[in-house]
Design a protein around this motif. Structure first.
Motif, PDB file in Angstrom:
ATOM      1  N   ALA A   1       0.819  -1.222   0.000  1.00  0.00           N
ATOM      2  CA  ALA A   1       0.000   0.000   0.000  1.00  0.00           C
ATOM      3  C   ALA A   1       0.848   1.266   0.000  1.00  0.00           C
ATOM      4  O   ALA A   1       1.548   1.542  -0.972  1.00  0.00           O
ATOM      5  N   ASP A   2       0.816   2.042   1.105  1.00  0.00           N
ATOM      6  CA  ASP A   2       1.506   3.338   1.128  1.00  0.00           C
ATOM      7  C   ASP A   2       2.991   3.232   1.468  1.00  0.00           C
ATOM      8  O   ASP A   2       3.658   4.246   1.690  1.00  0.00           O
ATOM      9  N   CYS A   3       3.522   2.022   1.538  1.00  0.00           N
ATOM     10  CA  CYS A   3       4.970   1.782   1.730  1.00  0.00           C
ATOM     11  C   CYS A   3       5.474   2.172   3.118  1.00  0.00           C
ATOM     12  O   CYS A   3       6.688   2.235   3.340  1.00  0.00           O
ATOM     13  N   SER A   4       4.586   2.436   4.061  1.00  0.00           N
ATOM     14  CA  SER A   4       5.024   2.891   5.386  1.00  0.00           C
ATOM     15  C   SER A   4       5.802   1.814   6.142  1.00  0.00           C
ATOM     16  O   SER A   4       6.762   2.125   6.865  1.00  0.00           O
ATOM     17  N   LEU A   5       5.415   0.548   5.987  1.00  0.00           N
ATOM     18  CA  LEU A   5       6.164  -0.526   6.648  1.00  0.00           C
ATOM     19  C   LEU A   5       7.543  -0.668   6.004  1.00  0.00           C
ATOM     20  O   LEU A   5       8.554  -0.837   6.696  1.00  0.00           O
TER      21      LEU A   5
END
Length: 372
Positions: free
Chosen positions: A45-49
């Motif tokens: 998804a938003d690449c936060s991990l």
């Protein structure tokens, strides 16, 4: 569930830190425990991990996969190297790649990973995709560890808003028994063990409800052979790469050379400055020269308690001060970067001004003498 308890807690459920941060921290803790070199996040998804994991020093390869390319493209700049990464390259290599595709499809770019994370992913899958998911992840990719998190439907009544599912895109949400049944059967089919845990503790008195987010940690029982991987490898790639970043690393000779040259010049400048300051202070008096030598021995404490041996001392010849390479190589950071004295000489050859025999870094001090 006791109705009175349910009504009491539906108004006060709030997680601190937020639930998504707890999930990410769980993965980070797992990475710190098992030290995987290659990690893939399915449904990134938003690449936060991925952004959080890029700071884990053990990881050398990060990959993200998502069915929605637009979300990844909006946030993928977070995964690009920063100017400081070029100024101070890491000792490890790091490559980050984002792929557009479905977890129901096999692609050879996803082979060879140590850890695969599927955080709040499976509940978004259609029934047909969910059926293919275990074979793709556990059968084809077959990483050493798989982490799957998904909402615990038993926790939902504790939230203030009445809802069927927590997100409109969810296709299902499982109870603890449903998730564990699916996970145990999947683990059995693909020779994994699985342990259950979660994040988001229930309120006191509601422990039977379980974690808000339930998590299964799957560990492969037997190492996968290269032959089995090759036999499963599809002929063609099906994912589209939408982003790739290769971070500067000291494993790259170009960045290593720049780092060594910078550190050699920096170290030599400090030694020269200290040497010239003490030389000016003590002059030609033999007794003061003896004190000068003692002060040079004290200077060893200035940088990692270096002891300057007689054949390693700086010296002045005409208008030039010579800083022996053996002295510079004795400094821990230079030593660690180069490994051997021969490599130091090779990396700085033609890049740093050396004496005619190549044994010392030279600085012209004519201008300094004029000022003094």
């Amino acid at each position: 569930m006791d109705k009175n308890l349910q009504e009491e807690f539906t108004q006060i459920i709030k997680f601190q830190p937020p639930l998504y941060k707890q999930r990410h921290q769980f993965v980070k803790d797992l990475v710190e425990k098992y030290k995987p070199k290659k990690v893939a996040d399915l449904g990134c998804a938003d690449c936060s991990l991925l952004w959080m994991l890029k700071f884990c020093s053990c990881i050398e390869v990060l990959a993200g996969l998502d069915i929605c390319a637009s979300v990844m493209k909006e946030k993928m700049h977070m995964l690009s190297p920063l100017p400081v990464d070029y100024l101070q390259p890491s000792e490890r290599s790091l490559t980050v790649t984002l792929h557009h595709g479905s977890v129901a499809h096999k692609d050879p770019c996803m082979l060879g990973f140590d850890l695969v994370t599927c955080i709040e992913l499976i509940e978004h899958l259609e029934e047909s995709e969910l059926k293919k998911f275990p074979e793709v992840v556990f059968g084809f990719m077959a990483p050493s560890i798989v982490v799957i998190s998904t909402p615990n439907s038993e926790f939902n009544p504790l939230f203030s808003r009445v809802m069927v599912y927590r997100h409109p895109d969810h296709k299902f949400e499982w109870s603890q028994a449903q998730f564990q049944s699916w996970a145990l059967e999947t683990a059995r089919c693909y020779n994994y063990s699985v342990e259950f845990t979660g994040v988001g503790h229930p309120p006191t008195g509601m422990e039977k409800v379980g974690f808000c987010t339930q998590i299964g940690v799957f560990v492969r029982k037997y190492p996968q052979t290269g032959e089995s991987v090759q036999s499963e490898k599809p002929a063609e790639a099906v994912y589209k790469t939408v982003f790739k970043a290769v971070y500067p690393s000291l494993k790259d000779e170009k960045y290593l050379q720049n780092a060594v040259i910078s550190e050699v010049i920096f170290t030599a400048q400090i030694i020269k400055h200290r040497f010239m300051s003490k030389r000016k202070e003590y002059g030609d008096d033999p007794e003061r020269k003896s004190k000068f030598q003692s002060s040079m021995d004290c200077f060893s404490n200035y940088l990692e308690k270096l002891v300057l041996e007689k054949n390693m001392e700086p010296f002045v010849s005409g208008n030039e001060v010579h800083i022996p390479l053996t002295t510079i190589f004795s400094f821990p950071k230079v030593n660690r970067l180069c490994g051997t004295f021969e490599k130091l000489c090779k990396l700085i050859a033609g890049k740093v001004t050396l004496s005619s025999d190549g044994s010392a870094v030279m600085f012209n001090i004519e201008h300094e003498n004029e000022e003094n």
